[in-house]
Enzyme design. Structure first.
Site, PDB file in Angstrom:
ATOM      1  N   LYS A  35       0.852  -1.194   0.000  1.00 46.55           N
ATOM      2  CA  LYS A  35       0.000   0.000   0.000  1.00 46.55           C
ATOM      3  C   LYS A  35       0.891   1.248   0.000  1.00 46.55           C
ATOM      4  CE  LYS A  35      -0.318   0.034   5.007  1.00 46.55           C
ATOM      5  NZ  LYS A  35      -1.099   0.467   6.138  1.00 46.55           N
ATOM      6  N   ARG A 128      -9.887   0.263  15.027  1.00 49.83           N
ATOM      7  CA  ARG A 128      -9.973   0.937  13.716  1.00 49.83           C
ATOM      8  C   ARG A 128     -11.003   0.152  12.911  1.00 49.83           C
ATOM      9  NH1 ARG A 128      -3.763   2.048  12.263  1.00 49.83           N
ATOM     10  NH2 ARG A 128      -4.299   0.502  10.707  1.00 49.83           N
ATOM     11  N   TYR A 256      14.921  30.393   5.253  1.00 45.52           N
ATOM     12  CA  TYR A 256      13.816  31.130   5.867  1.00 45.52           C
ATOM     13  C   TYR A 256      13.968  31.290   7.379  1.00 45.52           C
ATOM     14  CZ  TYR A 256      11.228  30.345   1.515  1.00 45.52           C
ATOM     15  OH  TYR A 256      10.818  30.314   0.215  1.00 45.52           O
ATOM     16  N   MET A 304      10.349  24.436   0.413  1.00 48.61           N
ATOM     17  CA  MET A 304       9.481  23.589  -0.402  1.00 48.61           C
ATOM     18  C   MET A 304      10.282  22.730  -1.373  1.00 48.61           C
ATOM     19  SD  MET A 304       6.213  24.683  -2.741  1.00 48.61           S
ATOM     20  CE  MET A 304       5.376  25.558  -1.446  1.00 48.61           C
TER      21      MET A 304
HETATM   22  C1  LIG Z   1      -3.685  -4.185   8.090  1.00 50.42           C
HETATM   23  C2  LIG Z   1      -2.232  -3.994   7.938  1.00 50.42           C
HETATM   24  N1  LIG Z   1      -1.431  -5.075   7.880  1.00 50.42           N
HETATM   25  C3  LIG Z   1      -0.095  -4.969   7.748  1.00 50.42           C
HETATM   26  C4  LIG Z   1       0.517  -3.737   7.672  1.00 50.42           C
HETATM   27  C5  LIG Z   1       2.007  -3.683   7.556  1.00 50.42           C
HETATM   28  O1  LIG Z   1       2.561  -3.138   8.717  1.00 50.42           O
HETATM   29  P1  LIG Z   1       4.147  -3.044   8.888  1.00 50.42           P
HETATM   30  O2  LIG Z   1       4.619  -2.058   7.896  1.00 50.42           O
HETATM   31  O3  LIG Z   1       4.329  -2.603  10.290  1.00 50.42           O
HETATM   32  O4  LIG Z   1       4.695  -4.399   8.619  1.00 50.42           O
HETATM   33  C6  LIG Z   1      -0.269  -2.589   7.739  1.00 50.42           C
HETATM   34  C7  LIG Z   1       0.369  -1.269   7.688  1.00 50.42           C
HETATM   35  O5  LIG Z   1       0.039  -0.359   8.384  1.00 50.42           O
HETATM   36  C8  LIG Z   1      -1.675  -2.716   7.863  1.00 50.42           C
HETATM   37  O6  LIG Z   1      -2.469  -1.652   7.914  1.00 50.42           O
END
Ligand SMILES: Cc1ncc(COP(=O)(O)O)c(C=O)c1O
Length: 362
Positions: A35, A128, A256, A304
């Site tokens: 992700k 969550r 700055y 920036m």
């Molecule tokens: C549901 C879930 N699983 C696994 C991970 C991977 O976590 P990490 O980068 O600590 O291994 C994340 C990342 O936040 C996550 O949201």
């Protein structure tokens, strides 16, 4: 100037990390979490490397990220666990993406869309996404009812990494969920709640799969243990050329707000990297970089599109390569060093890097 900033991703390091992590948690399966643009490493290219390295699964936050992988030709199983309100899961079905569902509404939409399988996401204490314990009976009953057409392939949760006791309590809740589902006659093949931290240190939480994010990129999830101590290699190196070198007299303000005024005459070098590229401005006047084997402090405020380093009386020239971070065992600053400079975590350093920066895979 972003074209001058380069994020070099070493495929061999990614492969090494996957092999190391696989060995560490065997016989559990492993998911590489890609992700957030593969934690800044570039989603598609990185997912391809992980796929080639034989990970069992790829994990993403949402269906948008999953579809990008599928459209690029990635065929490994992909799990997505965060969904927009009212998600219909038709894209999941069309692209063979497996959703983790957090409630009855998502489950029924996924079943109606005809996804290949679902993972049930339970909240064991992170508060969550995921169904809370009072919702499990209803969610599980419905999931078991449709199990013949859309199998419950997985049960997942996510740890808060607060303390061994808190993780243990979450694990106990996960065992209750597995038991409740088992009483209804379903034992999901993939049971997973550990990410990098627990995957590396809490063997009881590995169950049948571990989801590795940060560790797969070779960055330590811990403040007190380096990637080298974990046998991991940071895969990404961020570099940029010096664009300007100038002599600054003692007392002259730099960048700055003039938060830096050198005590003696010095040479400063301008590096075309700033917060628009994803570098945290809170690292101003604190972070360090390297040129060759010398380490130099970032001085004054990060702007920036530029930051300034103090090179003292060293000979530094326009075009010299500045390494912002990379593998600390090679004498560079690590992502963790940058994180320490702004009071953040290494995750932020890599995941915040602008998607527009050039990524080079070697
Ligand atoms: C549901 C879930 N699983 C696994 C991970 C991977 O976590 P990490 O980068 O600590 O291994 C994340 C990342 O936040 C996550 O949201």
């Amino acid at each position: 100037m972003t074209q001058e900033i380069t994020l070099t991703v070493e495929k061999a390091a990614l492969e090494h990390n996957i092999a190391t992590l696989r060995a560490a948690v065997a016989p559990a399966a492993i998911m590489a979490v890609v992700k957030a643009n593969a934690y800044g490493h570039g989603a598609v290219e990185t997912a391809r490397v992980f796929e080639g390295a034989g990970v069992d699964w790829l994990g993403v936050a949402d269906l948008d990220e999953a579809v990008v992988l599928r459209e690029a030709g990635i065929t490994a199983p992909v799990l997505a666990w965060l969904h927009a309100p009212g998600e219909t899961f038709e894209r999941a079905a069309a692209h063979d993406v497996t959703p983790a569902v957090s409630g009855v509404e998502q489950l029924e939409a996924a079943v109606a869309a005809g996804v290949r399988a679902v993972h049930l996401c339970v909240d064991t204490g992170l508060s969550r996404n995921g169904a809370v314990e009072s919702e499990w009976p209803e969610l599980f009953r419905r999931a078991v009812a449709t199990h013949d057409t859309v199998p419950v392939e997985g049960l997942m949760s996510h740890l808060a990494n607060t303390s061994p006791a808190d993780d243990g309590a979450q694990m106990a809740a996960f065992v209750r969920a597995t038991g409740m589902l088992g009483d209804l006659g379903v034992e999901p093949r993939l049971q997973h709640l550990a990410a990098s931290a627990a995957g590396l240190t809490f063997s009881g939480a590995r169950i049948t799969m571990v989801r590795f994010g940060i560790a797969a990129y070779g960055v330590s999830p811990f403040d007190d243990r380096s990637s080298a101590e974990l046998g991991l290699r940071p895969a990404m190196t961020m570099t940029a050329p010096v664009t300007t070198v100038k002599r600054v007299p003692a007392g002259e303000g730099v960048s700055y707000g003039y938060v830096f005024r050198p005590e003696r005459d010095t040479t400063i070098a301008v590096v075309p990297v700033g917060y628009a590229d994803g570098v945290d401005r809170a690292a101003s006047d604190r972070a360090s970089v390297t040129i060759g084997d010398r380490t130099y402090r970032v001085r004054g405020r990060i702007a920036m599109n530029a930051l300034v380093i103090d090179v003292g009386d060293d000979l530094v020239e326009v075009g010299d390569e500045v390494v912002l971070f990379g593998d600390p065992t090679l004498g560079r600053q690590g992502a963790s060093d940058w994180a320490a400079a702004f009071g953040g975590i290494a995750y932020e350093v890599i995941a915040s890097l602008s998607p527009h920066l050039a990524r080079r895979y070697v």
